[in-house]
Design an enzyme around this catalytic site. Structure first.
Site, PDB file in Angstrom:
ATOM      1  N   SER A 149       6.475 -74.056  15.313  1.00  0.00           N
ATOM      2  CA  SER A 149       7.662 -74.175  14.619  1.00  0.00           C
ATOM      3  C   SER A 149       8.822 -73.924  15.436  1.00  0.00           C
ATOM      4  O   SER A 149       8.430 -73.275  16.459  1.00  0.00           O
ATOM      5  CB  SER A 149       7.592 -74.000  12.895  1.00  0.00           C
ATOM      6  N   TYR A 162       7.865 -66.360   7.605  1.00  0.00           N
ATOM      7  CA  TYR A 162       7.775 -67.650   8.030  1.00  0.00           C
ATOM      8  C   TYR A 162       7.842 -67.811   9.326  1.00  0.00           C
ATOM      9  O   TYR A 162       7.098 -68.044  10.110  1.00  0.00           O
ATOM     10  CB  TYR A 162       8.301 -68.719   7.338  1.00  0.00           C
TER      11      TYR A 162
END
Length: 253
Positions: A149, A162
């Site tokens: 990501s 995250y």
């Protein structure tokens, strides 16, 4: 004309929706037999039917890759069915955002289990088969693509854990790339920006409102944009490797 992935076999985790589903469809279109792995078997069966109806070959495997035995069994089942494994796409992931002082710590455990442990378990089980494919297969190369990501390159308030999981994916991928490159197993990491998937949906209403405020004003990526990036990485000639690919909406650049 032979498709670029003819006679190969791939395994895609998190394949029941979004990027994983789109990637499985694209790899099948390019000629690979595809094992699609996720927990939601009904969705996998629908995906397999779509691939089969289009003339491809696919196998549905219901598994929670955050459980080591299930991840290992998923890889074994795919290899037993197809007789080989040439491509692994580690896509299964979970994003639960929140301020460190407010968040439920159980959510951290869930993200670490799926985003990191699941990737590690599946990769460890797959590597011996990928080494065999690179040594004896017609392409003389095999591939691991880890879906990370932009949150693995930078971070922001509410994304701390995250981001930690995705920074970890990037670090692991780079080390593994160096380990396996001499044996012609390519390891690449693909870092998407904002993609229109179900990833946001597990968050609470406050977080969803923040996401809408930050990203609602521009055109997001489609999962097929990321699938196209995966396909690019795994269809390079054997002498060329893509170590990192960063794909984002133009408005997010």
């Amino acid at each position: 004309m032979t498709s670029p992935l003819t006679a190969t076999a791939a395994l895609v985790t998190g394949a029941s929706s979004g990027i994983g589903r789109a990637t499985a469809l694209e790899l099948a279109r390019l000629g690979s037999s595809v094992a699609v792995v996720a927990r939601r078997l009904d969705r996998l069966d629908t995906l397999v039917a779509e691939i089969t109806d289009a003339g491809g070959t696919a196998l549905a495997i219901s598994a929670d890759v955050s459980e080591r035995d299930q991840a290992e069994q998923a890889v074994s089942t795919a290899v037993e069915h197809f007789g080989r494994l040439d491509i692994l796409v580690n896509n299964a992931g979970l994003m639960l955002l929140g301020r460190v002082c407010d968040v439920d710590v159980d959510e951290w455990d869930q993200m670490i289990a799926i985003n990191q442990k699941g990737l590690l378990y599946t990769t460890h089980a797959a590597v011996p088969h990928l080494l065999d494919a690179a040594k004896d297969g017609p392409r003389q190369v095999a591939d691991i693509v880890n879906i990370s990501s932009l949150a693995g390159r930078t971070t922001f308030p509410t994304s701390g854990v995250y981001s930690m999981t995705k920074f970890g994916v990037n670090g692991f991928s780079e080390a593994l790339r160096q380990e396996l490159a001499p044996d012609h197993v390519r390891v690449g990491v693909l870092e998407p920006g904002k993609v229109d998937t179900e990833l946001d949906s597990h968050n609470n209403a406050e977080i969803l409102a923040d996401i809408e405020k930050n990203f609602g004003g521009f055109t997001m990526l489609d999962p097929h944009d990321i699938a196209d990036g995966v396909a690019y990485m795994v269809t390079r000639p054997a002498h060329a490797a893509i170590g990192e690919l960063w794909v984002m909406p133009t408005a997010q650049a």
